[in-house]
Design an enzyme around this catalytic site. Sequence first.
Site, PDB file in Angstrom:
ATOM      1  N   ASN A  11      40.243  22.480 -37.497  1.00  0.00           N
ATOM      2  CA  ASN A  11      40.673  23.531 -38.428  1.00  0.00           C
ATOM      3  C   ASN A  11      40.900  22.848 -39.778  1.00  0.00           C
ATOM      4  OD1 ASN A  11      41.930  25.553 -39.844  1.00  0.00           O
ATOM      5  ND2 ASN A  11      43.557  25.903 -38.333  1.00  0.00           N
ATOM      6  N   ARG A  93      37.145  26.321 -36.865  1.00  0.00           N
ATOM      7  CA  ARG A  93      37.655  27.577 -37.418  1.00  0.00           C
ATOM      8  C   ARG A  93      36.985  27.788 -38.774  1.00  0.00           C
ATOM      9  NH1 ARG A  93      43.859  29.120 -38.982  1.00  0.00           N
ATOM     10  NH2 ARG A  93      43.389  31.246 -39.610  1.00  0.00           N
ATOM     11  N   HIS A 181      42.558  36.239 -39.945  1.00  0.00           N
ATOM     12  CA  HIS A 181      43.438  35.924 -38.803  1.00  0.00           C
ATOM     13  C   HIS A 181      42.871  36.491 -37.490  1.00  0.00           C
ATOM     14  CE1 HIS A 181      47.172  35.396 -41.571  1.00  0.00           C
ATOM     15  NE2 HIS A 181      46.699  34.212 -41.217  1.00  0.00           N
ATOM     16  N   ARG A 241      51.305  33.944 -51.647  1.00  0.00           N
ATOM     17  CA  ARG A 241      50.329  34.971 -52.061  1.00  0.00           C
ATOM     18  C   ARG A 241      51.030  36.317 -52.222  1.00  0.00           C
ATOM     19  NH1 ARG A 241      46.082  33.894 -47.323  1.00  0.00           N
ATOM     20  NH2 ARG A 241      47.145  31.932 -46.933  1.00  0.00           N
ATOM     21  N   GLU A 390      45.308  30.098 -32.060  1.00  0.00           N
ATOM     22  CA  GLU A 390      43.914  30.218 -32.491  1.00  0.00           C
ATOM     23  C   GLU A 390      43.066  29.099 -31.916  1.00  0.00           C
ATOM     24  OE1 GLU A 390      46.381  30.288 -35.315  1.00  0.00           O
ATOM     25  OE2 GLU A 390      45.464  31.609 -36.799  1.00  0.00           O
TER      26      GLU A 390
END
Length: 407
Positions: A11, A93, A181, A241, A390
């Site tokens: 990742n 990923r 996601h 963000r 994940e």
Amino acid sequence: MQATDSIIVINAGSSSIKFSMFSGPALGLTLRGKIENLYSGMARFIAQDAQGALVSEREWRDGPLDHEGGMRFLFDFAHTHLDGQQVVAVGHRIVHGGVAYSGPQRLDAAMLDALDKLVPLAPLHLPHNLAPVRSLLAMAPHVPQVACFDTAFHVGQPEQAQEFALPQRITDLGVRRYGFHGLSYEYIASVLPQMGTGLAGARVVAAHLGNGASMCAIDGGRSVASTMGFTAVDGLPMGTRCGALDPGVVLYLMQELGMDVAAVQKLMYQESGLLGVSGISSDMRTLEQSCDPRARKAIDLMIYRIGRELGSLAAALGGLDTLVFSGGIGENSAALRAAVCRDAAWLGVQLDDAANAAAVGGVGVDGVDGCARISATGSKVAVWVVPANEELMIARHALELVVKEAA
Ligand code: ADP
């Protein structure tokens, strides 16, 4: 998959490469770690076993390390620590798969070319995801590499959930809601059926609340709507963000305040969210421990916006049966969960306060994969904490693809 077979999951972000190793038919986690502070002159590597015990660490102080140097180091590290294990695939990923990829894809030179064309859709992330793939293709061309996309789980959403109210010619250029996601939500959708009857077909809203944060409506295991849109800056306020913003604000910033594209981008991605509102930190732990009213204001704004999105996603589902919290904040902040659930009482959400307080740090009261049910008996909506995973989802996808290819 033999007991001596392993899948490595990579990742890679802008300044870090995280990795995990899963071994044997049950894909048990055996090793995980990361190189962080790439490009800074202070790169640092750490590897831990499944129990969190330190396996190896290292620092680079003789100049900045880039993705390629990091991958070369990890390649050598894996070689010396595989201990007889055979790497059958490396899963990556990948943040964006556009509209074309609704599932994992084998990575080769042609696929890299195709993914390069998607860079304009995710210029801040995609190049960093692809850099390790290139390095590995050069170092170990015989090792199968598999791309797992954060967008793939959302590709099947109804058209209405994906389209902006823009002229068709703009939509046709790929300006649409993609959602992100997806690997986290796919994992959540995969574990829900294990946790109780009825959950598999349930109308679920899952909230992945980490440094990046989003929510997803899942109907019968399939994504039907999500808060992130064209980019991962939409939806909820996050660590740094801003989340959903009236597009007129961007015009105002540029026309009236004279900000250029780079300045607006920095404002929206790095200076807003919990950090921007509090002026203190992007880190929920720090804010929860602070007595400063600005910290409270930032947390309360996040809770309010989660509540608003929950209502919207419940509307997309036509009702709500299950609410899931995941990600660093969702898994650990009992206070935030309590506030969100209190505000969602109108939807039939009723929390079990003791179960909620106990479900922290992945230690669930029900113990299935660290999952915990935290709703009160009799609550119309079941509420669960599901630790994000994940990496395991990527390992499963990579294994499935190489097994399919071998058949
Ligand atoms: P990323 O999106 O980078 O993977 P994580 O899922 O690790 O991020 O989530 C990081 C967030 O989780 C941070 O805001 C952090 O403060 C928060 N967090 C971690 N532990 C706790 C805790 N015990 N209480 C409250 N927030 C926590």
